[in-house]
Design a protein around this motif. Structure first.
Motif, mmCIF file in Angstrom:
data_model
loop_
_atom_site.group_PDB
_atom_site.id
_atom_site.type_symbol
_atom_site.label_atom_id
_atom_site.label_comp_id
_atom_site.label_asym_id
_atom_site.label_seq_id
_atom_site.Cartn_x
_atom_site.Cartn_y
_atom_site.Cartn_z
ATOM 1 N N ALA A 1 -5.625 9.452 -5.221
ATOM 2 C CA ALA A 1 -4.743 8.744 -4.291
ATOM 3 C C ALA A 1 -5.391 8.770 -2.915
ATOM 4 N N PHE A 2 -5.354 7.621 -2.225
ATOM 5 C CA PHE A 2 -5.980 7.521 -0.910
ATOM 6 C C PHE A 2 -4.932 7.492 0.205
ATOM 7 N N PHE B 1 0.828 -1.203 0.000
ATOM 8 C CA PHE B 1 0.000 0.000 0.000
ATOM 9 C C PHE B 1 0.868 1.261 0.000
ATOM 10 N N VAL B 2 0.376 2.276 -0.694
ATOM 11 C CA VAL B 2 0.972 3.614 -0.662
ATOM 12 C C VAL B 2 0.045 4.486 0.172
ATOM 13 N N GLU B 3 0.492 4.891 1.338
ATOM 14 C CA GLU B 3 -0.267 5.798 2.201
ATOM 15 C C GLU B 3 0.067 7.217 1.750
ATOM 16 N N SER B 4 -0.916 7.873 1.117
ATOM 17 C CA SER B 4 -0.633 9.121 0.402
ATOM 18 C C SER B 4 -0.727 10.386 1.234
ATOM 19 N N HIS B 5 -1.079 10.260 2.506
ATOM 20 C CA HIS B 5 -1.136 11.473 3.342
ATOM 21 C C HIS B 5 -1.094 11.064 4.807
ATOM 22 N N LEU B 6 0.066 11.265 5.428
ATOM 23 C CA LEU B 6 0.186 10.997 6.857
ATOM 24 C C LEU B 6 1.259 11.889 7.458
ATOM 25 N N ALA C 1 -6.527 3.224 -5.812
ATOM 26 C CA ALA C 1 -6.203 4.509 -5.185
ATOM 27 C C ALA C 1 -5.151 4.336 -4.094
ATOM 28 N N TYR C 2 -5.089 3.140 -3.512
ATOM 29 C CA TYR C 2 -4.126 2.856 -2.450
ATOM 30 C C TYR C 2 -2.829 2.243 -2.971
#
Length: 548
Positions: A446-447, A62-67, A488-489
């Motif tokens: 992107a999620f 998974f690509v975590e696009s906002h943290l 999206a992930y």
């Protein structure tokens, strides 16, 4: 070349790999081959680690696009009050937490709902004093744009009598002439957060200073712990949404030592006072660590959030005639910053919650294209809680990426509908959190989660996306399909991070970022525990093994 790692007996979706794929071979951190169990076993050598997936589903990592990694690591030492409502339950939780953490240090709770004490009573210092009065206490709101402090914390921070914290932020005053405990936006919150051991180093306002080696080691430990937590949730790439030269140095140390279980991209966070000339500060970040740490982005905030009336709107707030809030960056300065960042080849990511903030952000990106010419910039809008209908069709022509969070809509992820939906106003509901409308227009999506604002798990976020309910029968259903959520992930997040040629798909030559899933992803439309992460691989290295 013999494989270092082989996974067989897996299920793979056609959106990620050719039909019939059941196995994968990995060598030197990259995908060597895909195929059937028989063809992939031929890549085994004497030292190859072979894993039988047992029929589990294999996905790209998974690509975590906002943290917020540093901040998230800090919250792992705080009290999570997200599920807590009511005075008695909050009191019991805080007193238990204080007993487990004796001393005089400030206590923090996070993920606090605005209605934790009831819909008609926002938290204040008097309520917190009734729970803990002799030790500083601070509760961070669920969106991290507001905090509430008890009297002791306000005294120690020097703001009990109030303070000018600059535009866009506020130390809210009570009728008695003293601060009532509510601190709106980062500049106000930071006054109390400076009481912690971190002294605000994890915060959005930190810009550096003398830090002891002991504190640097402590801070790196927090970030590493956050990285491990990402791996536990199947995340192989983390797109950080705050950044400065200090964080860049910490992350570089970890990356060069091989101690980060996730890949990270880090922006330079700027405010209006920095202006376009402030963009040069990104040169202080130093070089990337290829494959593990990437810069090349600035982060801006155009507004705040609806719950503190700091979201910038196109039309008046329904409960405040004549009021639309104010932009955190004036349009002429924002446009100039976008133009300069774009000229330097940087990506711009802008926090925009209100429909007015989204419009101003689009205007700035359009100004950059007009000034510098078209290029593959992939400037991002973070959140898009609301958008004016006429602005939806402006996104794709400008190549804008929508970076959104399925755990943010009120009514999802345990969030109450109030006060957000009422403050927002019913006229904005039809285009609120408009994933479907954005996806249907071909806008890259992107999620992420905005962790620690919301729970980090991509599987839980997908559950929230699949189970979201319209707030009224006459507004559109903005849900997207399971496969669209997964894209999206993965591929969507990789594209937003300029990594689509190496991540987000299962292809030979791509980075070996993988996740094995127990259970059935389709079941997330019914239950949040229908699927879980069994194994995470990043760069060919197992970073989490939760197989039973």
């Amino acid at each position: 070349m013999p494989a270092d790692l082989i996974i067989v007996n897996a299920r793979v979706r056609a959106i990620f790999a050719p039909a019939g794929t059941t196995a994968i071979a990995v060598a030197e951190g990259r995908i060597l081959a895909l195929g059937t169990d028989e063809t992939i076993r031929a890549h085994a050598g004497t030292t190859t680690h072979v894993i039988d997936a047992g029929g589990r589903e294999l996905l790209p990592g998974f690509v975590e696009s906002h943290l917020h990694l540093f901040m998230g690591g800090a919250t792992l030492t705080m009290l999570n009050l997200g599920p807590t409502f009511g005075f008695e339950a909050t009191r019991d939780a805080l007193l238990g937490f204080a007993a487990a953490n004796p001393g005089d240090d400030i206590l923090f709770g996070y993920a606090v709902n605005y209605v934790i004490f009831g819909e008609n009573h926002r938290p204040d210092r008097h309520l917190l004093d009734a729970i803990i009065a002799d030790r500083p206490l601070c509760l961070l709101s669920t969106d991290l744009h507001c905090a509430w402090a008890n009297t002791r914390a306000l005294e120690l921070a020097g703001i009990l009598q109030g303070a000018d914290v600059g535009p866009g932020a506020e130390v809210v005053m009570g009728d008695d002439g003293f601060a009532n405990g509510e601190l709106r936006e980062f500049a106000a919150m930071n006054r109390v957060q400076m009481l912690s051991r971190l002294k605000g180093r994890d915060g959005l306002h930190y810009e550096g200073g003398k830090v002891s080696e002991e504190d640097r080691t402590h801070d790196k430990r927090l970030i590493r712990r956050a990285g491990d937590y990402c791996a536990q949730n199947g995340i192989a790439s983390a797109v950080n949404m705050d950044g400065n030269a200090y964080q860049a140095g910490l992350l570089r140390d970890l990356a060069l030592a091989g101690e980060m279980p996730v890949r990270v991209s880090l922006p330079l966070r700027l405010e209006q006072r920095h202006g376009p000339q402030g963009i040069a500060q990104i040169d202080d970040f130093g070089p990337d660590v290829p494959g593990w740490l990437r810069f090349g982005r600035i982060k801006l905030f155009m507004d705040g959030v609806y719950d503190t009336w700091t979201a910038l709107t196109v039309s008046d707030y329904p409960d405040r005639p004549g009021f639309c809030s104010e932009p955190l960056i004036a349009p002429d300065i924002f446009n100039a910053m976008c133009i300069e960042a774009d000229r330097r080849g940087l990506q711009v990511a802008t926090h925009a919650v209100g429909d007015g903030a989204v419009r101003a952000t689009i205007d700035g990106y359009e100004a950059a294209r007009t000034a510098n010419g078209a290029r593959d910039a992939r400037h991002r809008i973070e959140h898009i809680d609301t958008i004016a209908p006429e602005d939806l069709d402006r996104l794709k022509p400008l190549g804008i990426v929508a970076s959104m969070q399925p755990v943010h809509p009120p009514g999802s992820a345990g969030l109450p509908l109030e006060p957000t939906t009422t403050i927002m106003g019913r006229d904005r509901w039809p285009t609120a959190f408009p994933w479907r409308m954005i996806r249907d227009r071909g806008v890259p999506l992107a999620f992420g989660t905005d962790w620690p604002v919301s729970p980090l798990s991509p599987l839980y976020a997908i559950h929230c996306a699949q189970t979201r309910k319209p707030w009224a029968t006459d507004i559109p259903d903005q849900r997207i399909s399971l496969d669209e959520c997964l894209l999206a992930y993965t591929a969507g997040g990789a594209y937003a991070d300029f990594a689509e040629d190496s991540r987000g798909q299962l292809k030979p030559g791509f980075d070996a970022d993988l996740v094995l899933i127990d259970g059935a992803l389709e079941g997330l439309a019914e239950a949040e525990d229908a699927a879980r992460v069994a194994l995470t691989v990043c760069g060919g290295r197992i970073t989490h093994d939760g197989r039973s």
